[in-house]
Design a protein around this motif. Structure first.
Motif, short mmCIF file in Angstrom:
data_model
loop_
_atom_site.label_atom_id
_atom_site.label_comp_id
_atom_site.label_asym_id
_atom_site.label_seq_id
_atom_site.Cartn_x
_atom_site.Cartn_y
_atom_site.Cartn_z
N ASN A 114 0.86 -1.39 0.02
CA ASN A 114 0.03 0.18 0.07
C ASN A 114 0.83 1.30 -0.11
OD1 ASN A 114 -2.86 -1.49 0.30
ND2 ASN A 114 -1.59 -2.12 2.45
N THR A 168 -2.47 7.44 -4.17
CA THR A 168 -2.64 6.38 -3.49
C THR A 168 -2.90 4.90 -4.35
OG1 THR A 168 -5.27 6.36 -3.23
CG2 THR A 168 -3.83 7.41 -1.60
N ASN A 170 -2.69 0.31 -4.35
CA ASN A 170 -2.34 -1.12 -3.54
C ASN A 170 -2.05 -2.10 -4.77
OD1 ASN A 170 -5.19 -2.57 -3.88
ND2 ASN A 170 -5.52 -0.74 -3.14
#
Length: 217
Positions: A114, A168, A170
């Motif tokens: 992440n 962001t 992941n």
């Protein structure tokens, strides 16, 4: 007759307590099979809570059992960063390294990654051109995630894109035992100077983490 009956009793007692060997003359357990085992008919008991044991064996072939609920997956934190180097990444779009972490897995594992990378502009853009703020995640030198913010600044929309922005992402992958590289890179396009856009820093919300999920058996 008395001796014959005694012999029968003694033979029966030995058989009742003997260790039986198949393809071996020196059995070490009640039943010792020197060879392979085949069971032609089996029943699926995966939903039967009464079947809560799993057969296991050691290197010598000794077979016993463990409780099914002990065969859990084990999560291990590989690294967790809340501060990243602040890197100037503006210019013509060439990715610049922000952080590179080396991990070592003792056996194959699912690796969970992440990231939340802050982006800061030195000043609000006013040239009317589309801007791309992108963060790359590379695993073993291969780009696997490209997290992107894009915007166009014009007289009608204003030039209010100041402050801190975040990319962001992941990623989950099965990696083999050994050493692996996990890297994040940043790029900002189209900015005249590299210092016009920076990625990384120690702002609240910054993170770069990786976990390994091992099968604990």
């Amino acid at each position: 007759m008395k001796n014959f009956i005694s012999s029968i009793i003694l033979f029966s007692s030995v058989c009742a307590n003997a260790q039986v060997g198949i393809n071996t003359e020196s059995p070490s357990r009640t039943l010792d099979v020197n060879g392979t085992l085949r069971v032609r008919t089996q029943t699926d008991q995966s939903t039967n809570s009464a079947y809560n044991n799993v057969l296991v064996s050691d290197a010598n072939g000794n077979v016993d059992h463990v409780k099914k609920n002990t065969l859990n997956q084990q999560m291990v934190q590989l690294f967790s960063l809340s501060t990243l180097p602040s890197v100037s990444v503006g210019g013509l779009g060439t990715p610049v390294r922000i952080s590179n972490q080396s991990i070592t897995l003792s056996k194959p594992a699912f690796v969970i990654i992440n990231f939340s990378v802050p982006i800061a502009l030195s000043s609000a853009a006013s040239d009317g051109k589309m801007k791309i703020l992108r963060t790359h995640l590379n695993v073993n030198g291969v780009s696997v995630v490209r997290s992107t913010n894009t915007y166009t600044n014009t007289a009608t929309t204003g030039t209010n894109l100041t402050g801190i922005f975040y990319n962001t992402g992941n990623y989950i992958s099965l990696l083999g035992a050994g050493t692996h590289s996990i890297e994040i890179l940043g790029t900002c396009f189209d900015f005249i100077n590299a210092s016009d856009c920076t990625q990384g820093g120690n702002f609240a919300g910054t993170s770069f983490q990786a976990y390994a999920m091992y099968n604990d058996f």
